[in-house]
Design a protein around this motif. Sequence first.
Motif, PDB file in Angstrom:
ATOM      1  N   ASP A   1     -14.232  17.641  19.015  1.00  0.00           N
ATOM      2  CA  ASP A   1     -13.428  17.475  20.241  1.00  0.00           C
ATOM      3  C   ASP A   1     -11.993  17.953  20.064  1.00  0.00           C
ATOM      4  O   ASP A   1     -11.052  17.316  20.522  1.00  0.00           O
ATOM      5  CB  ASP A   1     -13.453  16.020  20.722  1.00  0.00           C
ATOM      6  CG  ASP A   1     -14.839  15.556  21.107  1.00  0.00           C
ATOM      7  OD1 ASP A   1     -15.618  16.399  21.615  1.00  0.00           O
ATOM      8  OD2 ASP A   1     -15.154  14.365  20.903  1.00  0.00           O
ATOM      9  N   GLY A   2     -11.826  19.065  19.367  1.00  0.00           N
ATOM     10  CA  GLY A   2     -10.511  19.689  19.252  1.00  0.00           C
ATOM     11  C   GLY A   2      -9.598  19.110  18.196  1.00  0.00           C
ATOM     12  O   GLY A   2      -8.426  19.475  18.135  1.00  0.00           O
ATOM     13  N   SER A   3     -10.103  18.223  17.336  1.00  0.00           N
ATOM     14  CA  SER A   3      -9.260  17.680  16.275  1.00  0.00           C
ATOM     15  C   SER A   3     -10.135  17.239  15.100  1.00  0.00           C
ATOM     16  O   SER A   3     -11.331  17.009  15.257  1.00  0.00           O
ATOM     17  CB  SER A   3      -8.430  16.495  16.783  1.00  0.00           C
ATOM     18  OG  SER A   3      -9.275  15.441  17.171  1.00  0.00           O
ATOM     19  N   PRO A   4      -9.522  17.103  13.929  1.00  0.00           N
ATOM     20  CA  PRO A   4     -10.305  16.675  12.773  1.00  0.00           C
ATOM     21  C   PRO A   4     -10.674  15.195  12.884  1.00  0.00           C
ATOM     22  O   PRO A   4      -9.867  14.371  13.307  1.00  0.00           O
ATOM     23  CB  PRO A   4      -9.377  16.922  11.587  1.00  0.00           C
ATOM     24  CG  PRO A   4      -8.014  17.015  12.149  1.00  0.00           C
ATOM     25  CD  PRO A   4      -8.146  17.425  13.580  1.00  0.00           C
ATOM     26  N   LEU A   5     -11.897  14.901  12.499  1.00  0.00           N
ATOM     27  CA  LEU A   5     -12.391  13.532  12.501  1.00  0.00           C
ATOM     28  C   LEU A   5     -12.792  13.185  11.075  1.00  0.00           C
ATOM     29  O   LEU A   5     -13.621  13.866  10.473  1.00  0.00           O
ATOM     30  CB  LEU A   5     -13.599  13.392  13.436  1.00  0.00           C
ATOM     31  CG  LEU A   5     -14.295  12.032  13.441  1.00  0.00           C
ATOM     32  CD1 LEU A   5     -13.367  10.961  14.016  1.00  0.00           C
ATOM     33  CD2 LEU A   5     -15.577  12.105  14.244  1.00  0.00           C
TER      34      LEU A   5
END
Length: 130
Positions: free
Chosen positions: A72-76
Motif C-alpha cells: 500500500d505504498g509504504s514498507p510494512l
Amino acid sequence: MKYVILIHSNPQPWGHPTGDYLAAYQELPDDVRKRLDAEFEQVMSELQANGELIGGEALGDPAAARLYRWEDGSPLASDGPYSEAKEHLAGFFLIDVENQARAEEVAAKFAGPGETVELRPTMWPGGDDQ
C-alpha cells in the motif's frame, strides 16, 4: 569470480558453530566430528592463505529478524526471516576464487550433517557476474 556460500540451518537452541547445536551432528561419533572440524579448519586456513576468503559472518537468531515488504505504498515490517521455513540462513562466507569448479570444491567442505549449503555467484547492478 566471487561467490557467496550461504549456510542454511536450524539449530536448537540457536548458536554457532551451528553443528554444535544440531542433533544430526551431535549424534556422529567423536572421531567423525573431529575429522569434519579439522577439514573445515583446513579449508578456512587454505582460503585465508590463498587470499580467497573475503569475509563471512554468523547470523543471529532468526526469531530476531524483521522482514520489510512494500505494501500500500509504504514498507510494512513483519517478523522474519521467512514466511514459512524450518531452515534459516545461519551465516555466509564471501570468497573470490578463480572459477566455479574451485567454488564448488570449497562449498562442498562447508556442508555438514543437518545443514544445507548454497553456493551462489555474486552480481553487480546491471547483471554482470563478478
